[in-house]
Motif scaffolding. Structure first.
Motif, mmCIF file in Angstrom:
data_model
loop_
_atom_site.group_PDB
_atom_site.id
_atom_site.type_symbol
_atom_site.label_atom_id
_atom_site.label_comp_id
_atom_site.label_asym_id
_atom_site.label_seq_id
_atom_site.Cartn_x
_atom_site.Cartn_y
_atom_site.Cartn_z
ATOM 1 N N ALA A 148 31.665 54.693 44.783
ATOM 2 C CA ALA A 148 31.049 55.889 44.222
ATOM 3 C C ALA A 148 30.269 56.595 45.321
ATOM 4 C CB ALA A 148 30.125 55.534 43.059
ATOM 5 N N ASP A 149 30.479 57.893 45.461
ATOM 6 C CA ASP A 149 29.762 58.707 46.444
ATOM 7 C C ASP A 149 29.875 58.138 47.857
ATOM 8 O OD1 ASP A 149 28.865 60.439 44.398
ATOM 9 O OD2 ASP A 149 27.201 59.089 43.953
ATOM 10 N N GLY A 150 31.079 57.672 48.199
ATOM 11 C CA GLY A 150 31.313 57.180 49.545
ATOM 12 C C GLY A 150 30.731 55.815 49.846
ATOM 13 N N THR A 151 30.324 55.083 48.802
ATOM 14 C CA THR A 151 29.719 53.765 48.986
ATOM 15 C C THR A 151 30.419 52.758 48.096
ATOM 16 O OG1 THR A 151 27.572 54.752 49.484
ATOM 17 C CG2 THR A 151 27.570 52.436 48.840
ATOM 18 N N VAL A 152 30.632 51.556 48.622
ATOM 19 C CA VAL A 152 31.261 50.516 47.831
ATOM 20 C C VAL A 152 30.319 50.079 46.714
ATOM 21 C CG1 VAL A 152 30.443 48.552 49.228
ATOM 22 C CG2 VAL A 152 32.623 48.402 48.046
ATOM 23 N N THR A 153 30.875 49.818 45.522
ATOM 24 C CA THR A 153 30.055 49.372 44.394
ATOM 25 C C THR A 153 30.507 48.034 43.834
ATOM 26 O OG1 THR A 153 31.423 50.591 42.793
ATOM 27 C CG2 THR A 153 29.509 51.743 43.735
ATOM 28 N N GLY A 154 31.701 47.589 44.196
ATOM 29 C CA GLY A 154 32.151 46.317 43.670
ATOM 30 C C GLY A 154 33.631 46.101 43.875
ATOM 31 N N VAL A 155 34.128 45.033 43.269
ATOM 32 C CA VAL A 155 35.529 44.657 43.353
ATOM 33 C C VAL A 155 36.057 44.440 41.944
ATOM 34 C CG1 VAL A 155 37.104 42.827 44.073
ATOM 35 C CG2 VAL A 155 35.346 43.632 45.650
ATOM 36 N N LEU A 156 37.208 45.003 41.671
ATOM 37 C CA LEU A 156 37.868 44.795 40.390
ATOM 38 C C LEU A 156 38.943 43.729 40.573
ATOM 39 C CD1 LEU A 156 38.416 45.603 37.410
ATOM 40 C CD2 LEU A 156 40.026 47.314 38.301
ATOM 41 N N THR A 157 38.859 42.668 39.782
ATOM 42 C CA THR A 157 39.868 41.613 39.819
ATOM 43 C C THR A 157 40.591 41.563 38.479
ATOM 44 O OG1 THR A 157 38.584 39.760 38.903
ATOM 45 C CG2 THR A 157 38.222 40.315 41.228
ATOM 46 N N ASP A 158 41.620 40.736 38.430
ATOM 47 C CA ASP A 158 42.360 40.596 37.180
ATOM 48 C C ASP A 158 41.555 39.845 36.119
ATOM 49 O OD1 ASP A 158 42.413 38.134 38.401
ATOM 50 O OD2 ASP A 158 44.574 37.813 38.148
ATOM 51 N N GLN A 159 40.367 39.375 36.518
ATOM 52 C CA GLN A 159 39.505 38.698 35.557
ATOM 53 C C GLN A 159 38.169 39.402 35.399
ATOM 54 O OE1 GLN A 159 39.466 34.405 35.478
ATOM 55 N NE2 GLN A 159 41.146 34.289 36.970
ATOM 56 N N GLY A 160 38.113 40.667 35.814
ATOM 57 C CA GLY A 160 36.913 41.455 35.589
ATOM 58 C C GLY A 160 36.324 42.028 36.858
ATOM 59 N N GLU A 161 35.218 42.739 36.698
ATOM 60 C CA GLU A 161 34.545 43.408 37.800
ATOM 61 C C GLU A 161 33.464 42.511 38.395
ATOM 62 O OE1 GLU A 161 33.007 47.133 36.497
ATOM 63 O OE2 GLU A 161 34.928 47.846 35.710
ATOM 64 N N ILE A 162 33.283 42.641 39.689
ATOM 65 C CA ILE A 162 32.213 41.940 40.394
ATOM 66 C C ILE A 162 31.430 42.981 41.175
ATOM 67 C CG2 ILE A 162 31.608 40.102 42.004
ATOM 68 C CD1 ILE A 162 34.411 38.935 41.537
ATOM 69 N N PRO A 163 30.194 43.270 40.779
ATOM 70 C CA PRO A 163 29.415 44.281 41.503
ATOM 71 C C PRO A 163 29.067 43.812 42.906
ATOM 72 C CG PRO A 163 28.046 43.176 39.870
ATOM 73 C CD PRO A 163 29.449 42.694 39.649
ATOM 74 N N ALA A 164 28.960 44.757 43.840
ATOM 75 C CA ALA A 164 28.683 44.398 45.231
ATOM 76 C C ALA A 164 28.023 45.559 45.960
ATOM 77 C CB ALA A 164 29.966 43.999 45.946
ATOM 78 N N ASP A 165 27.158 45.190 46.895
ATOM 79 C CA ASP A 165 26.605 46.164 47.843
ATOM 80 C C ASP A 165 27.417 46.168 49.134
ATOM 81 O OD1 ASP A 165 24.214 46.708 46.181
ATOM 82 O OD2 ASP A 165 23.712 44.636 46.681
ATOM 83 N N ILE A 166 28.037 45.023 49.417
ATOM 84 C CA ILE A 166 28.876 44.873 50.606
ATOM 85 C C ILE A 166 30.133 44.120 50.206
ATOM 86 C CG2 ILE A 166 29.086 43.772 52.877
ATOM 87 C CD1 ILE A 166 26.059 44.117 53.202
#
Length: 812
Positions: A179-197
């Motif tokens: 979002a807005d040029g910044t990573v926010t997380g990873v989407l996997t086949d078992q759900g989302e994992i929020p992330a700053d890096i």
């Protein structure tokens, strides 16, 4: 501290190492995801034969490997070691390879790792399976050995888990969220994992994951053949997994390792077998690992024939199993490390073999936690080093496949790169061809090394022929062009120099905060200055020309400089940076008669007082508008003359018509290198890198600690009084003993440093070698030797510069 939320994609040997290293530094809000099971996730780590040879022409790659060896030696899983330190033996079956082993011995000695050259009999004593009649000698590195990659993954997972790191197997990554040029997380086949890096350590799947973040990785998965014999009678009864050194037979693109009474055989001698990352299947526990492809017996047949010749004991054995295992190649054989240029918080650690994995884990952990890597110089590995053309799919595939073919080849430091060529040509290219230019490549540019049209200049001159290795990609014309530059005047194509433009109302203040020198000076000023890391290490040396109150032109070293400036741009939009290299060109006009060539062609005053040293001005040369900068990296009167690409050929022809009647020449990079070393001018990436500070490198004059704050200033103030090594000039009397760089320097029997740049000085009549040495050995007159292949070259420390120490020729 728990640190930011970090998601590592890939739990192979790199992801596990990073998780371990980063959690050891206090970042524990870390999640590692992998589509496969743990610890054998199905990538390259899971099938890797584990041979760790530390010897590399790159100091950084050797140091990454050395750390990996040291760490793996300290790891075990329930008492089972993660590293079998049986040593590494490379054998030579040809005189050329034997000479190459001496060169490799020089590298590993220069980088501080123990090694020994062995006779053929000593090789057989170390590895009795080797056919004594086939070999001439070998190189032994006692600390090499076999990495048990899957065990190392498990050991590091356990350590990281104990600190709170979470590992999630069977999680396929579907997208990198942003979002807005910044990573926010990873989407996997078992759900989302929020992330700053998010750090991509996906190995052969790296290009696929990176594209989710908008990156194009110059990486190609290629299949590499690995086969295992059945029982070998000569190994019957061997109770330990491995007792002999791992073995390389590079003349036939082969390597070997023990496994009880069987032998593993790896081959690079087959055709390249690239596989697009998108076509590599996901892990299926009911199937073979996705990184393992069907063994193609026909491709392996020559390897098996050669094996039975080199290792006669295998004649009574058979190949029982084999794979075509996928692993990563890049266009320059270095890893891909660092942050995305476009998506904040997205990082990659890709194209890393088991050999360097733990070192890369540490390097990345330091970079992420501290903001820079203090243990290793990573300039060769930074993912942002590439020019745009080097990311094209056609280029990446061609170069990666070529690197696979050449992986064990004997390559000269000036070895021309293969297809695709040519890629970038200056406006002068046609004229250069007409003059018989011998081209080498620089960042895709076709750059003349010498011109055959200058062959008549050789007659009557004393131009010694160097030794056989140094005489490759060399011509006596190089010496003639260098001498002619000192005598009359020469035109040099400097178009391959990276040129950046910094503009905007905040440009002066922006640059002042990045560089070591004072650049917010009068319009027309040119400043040689440095970019530093926060730890005071040299990031680059650049020239900054102020061409208008809000416009600066920078002579840079490559794309990493553009990336560095771009990352530090103010958010308010008051500064812009762009690469102007493709649309411009440059001619260096240098020599004692340079003013006699230039002044009649312009109405501007190019006298010594009209345009002083390290000043710039706009002018017309004939009909061509130029930016003229009075500076010279060959140590002679002259100018760098810049114009737009469409006017380049006209500028060349105008200058050449004026220079020819005065005995002027056109000259290439070979002469340039000789002349710049006579003058003591440094080359970033060769003479100094991230690991060196300005005072060590002899560049303290480019630092203004009395100016305002700049990146690295505080560190320099601490480092200034503690200089323990220096970049030092050595001269060599024997004209044939020209060295090429990366050779060890000895004080008696003790290796004390290494050569950076070297060439023959055709003005001073001596060989020149710059080297990093302890300060106590840098006094002029100190006698040392340089290890060059199988002999020692006598050298002596000299005062610099060797030519025109009073600067009278430059300032004339």
């Amino acid at each position: 501290m728990a640190g930011p939320r970090v998601v590592i994609i890939g739990a192979g040997v790199v992801g596990a190492a990073l998780a371990d290293e980063i959690s050891a530094r206090g970042w524990t809000e870390v999640t590692v995801v992998d589509q496969g099971p743990l610890p054998a996730t199905g990538g390259s780590s899971s099938h890797a034969p584990g041979l760790v040879f530390q010897t590399n022409s790159s100091k950084t790659m050797t140091e990454l490997a050395r750390y990996t060896v040291e760490k793996f030696c300290s790891l075990d899983v329930d008492g089972e070691p993660c590293f079998l330190q049986v040593g590494g033996l490379e054998v030579a079956t040809t005189p050329e390879r034997l000479a190459e082993l001496h060169r490799r011995h020089g590298w590993i000695t220069a980088w501080g790792v123990e090694s020994r050259l062995l006779t053929a009999d000593e090789c057989v004593k170390r590895h009795p399976l080797v056919n004594r009649d086939r070999i001439l000698g070998g190189l032994l590195v006692p600390t090499d050995g076999i990495a048990k990659a899957v065990l190392a993954v498990e050991a590091q997972i356990r350590r990281a888990t104990a600190r709170g790191v979470r590992f999630l197997p069977r999680h396929e990554v579907l997208d990198v969220q942003k979002a807005d040029g910044t990573v926010t997380g990873v989407l996997t086949d078992q759900g989302e994992i929020p992330a700053d890096i998010v750090v991509c350590c996906a190995g052969i799947w790296g290009p696929k994951i990176a594209r989710m973040a908008g990156m194009h990785l110059p990486l190609t998965p290629l299949a590499h053949q690995l086969a295992w014999t059945g029982p070998i009678p000569a190994l019957a009864g061997q109770r330990e997994e491995a007792i002999r050194p791992i073995l390389r037979h590079q003349d036939a693109d082969l390597y070997y390792r023990d496994r009880f009474d069987t032998l593993g055989i790896g081959s690079y001698g087959h055709r390249p077998m690239p596989v697009p990352a998108d076509e590599i299947r996901a892990f299926d526990e009911n199937d073979e690992m996705p990184s393992v492809l069907k063994f193609t017996e026909d491709d392996f047949a020559p390897a098996w024939t050669e094996t039975r010749s080199l290792l006669p004991a295998t004649q009574d054995a058979k190949i029982e199993e084999g794979i075509n295992g996928l692993f990563s190649f890049t266009t320059d054989n270095f890893p891909l490390l660092g942050p995305s240029p476009d998506l904040k918080g997205f990082w990659v650690a890709e194209a890393v073999w088991v050999t360097h994995s733990a070192g890369v884990g540490r390097a990345m952990a330091e970079w992420l936690v501290d903001g820079h890597c203090s243990s290793f110089d990573l300039h060769e590995c930074d993912v942002n080093r590439f020019e745009p053309h080097q990311l094209s799919p056609e280029y990446v595939l061609a170069r990666d496949c070529r690197n696979f073919v050449e992986v064990y080849d004997i390559l000269h430091p000036l070895q021309p790169s293969g297809d695709p060529r040519p890629i970038r040509t200056s406006p002068f290219h046609t004229r250069q061809q007409e003059h018989g230019a011998f081209f080498l490549e620089a960042n895709g540019w076709e750059r003349p090394h010498w011109y055959e049209a200058n062959a008549p200049l050789v007659e009557g001159r004393t131009i010694p022929t160097p030794n056989d290795w140094a005489a490759r990609f060399w011509s006596p014309v190089v010496g003639a062009e260098a001498q002619a530059t000192r005598e009359t005047v020469a035109l040099y194509d400097m178009t391959a120099l990276k040129r950046l433009e910094v503009t905007g109302p905040g440009a002066a203040g922006f640059l002042e905060g990045l560089v070591t020198g004072k650049v917010a000076k009068s319009v027309g000023s040119v400043t040689y200055t440095l970019l530093l890391h926060h730890d005071g290490g040299i990031r680059s040396d650049i020239t900054v020309a102020r061409l208008a109150p809000d416009r600066f032109q920078i002579g840079a070293n490559g794309n990493l400089d553009l990336d560095w400036l771009t990352r530090h741009l103010p958010a308010d939009g008051t500064v812009q940076v762009r690469d102007i290299t493709p649309g411009t060109c440059c001619i260096g006009l240098w020599g004692p008669l340079a003013r006699e060539v230039l002044q009649p062609l312009t109405d501007e005053d190019f006298s010594a007082d009209g345009l002083k040293y390290f000043r710039a001005q706009h002018a017309y040369i004939g009909t061509v508008p130029v930016t003229a900068m009075r500076l010279s990296y060959v140590g002679e009167l002259g100018w760098e003359l810049y114009t737009t690409a469409d006017q380049g050929l006209k500028l060349w022809d105008t200058l050449w018509r004026a220079a020819r009647p005065l005995g002027g020449v056109i000259a290439g990079r070979g002469a340039f290198n000789s002349l710049r070393l006579e003058k003591g001018y440094r080359s970033f990436g060769t003479d100094m890198t991230y690991e060196h500070d300005p005072y060590e490198a002899g560049l303290g004059f480019a630092v203004r600690l009395d100016k305002g704050d700049f990146i690295g200033k505080a560190a320099l103030e601490r480092r200034k009084a503690d200089v323990r090594r220096r970049l030092t000039c050595l001269t060599i009397d024997d004209p044939r003993s020209v060295v090429l760089g990366k050779e060890p320097v000895y004080d008696g029997a003790r290796a004390v440093g290494h050569v950076t740049s070297a060439a023959y000085g055709h003005t001073i009549g001596k060989g020149i070698a710059y080297a990093w040495l302890p300060t106590e050995l840098t006094a002029p007159g100190t006698a040392l030797t340089i290890g060059y292949f199988d002999r020692r070259v006598e050298a002596v420390v000299a005062e610099e510069p060797l030519f025109d120490p009073t600067m009278s020729r430059l300032r004339s």
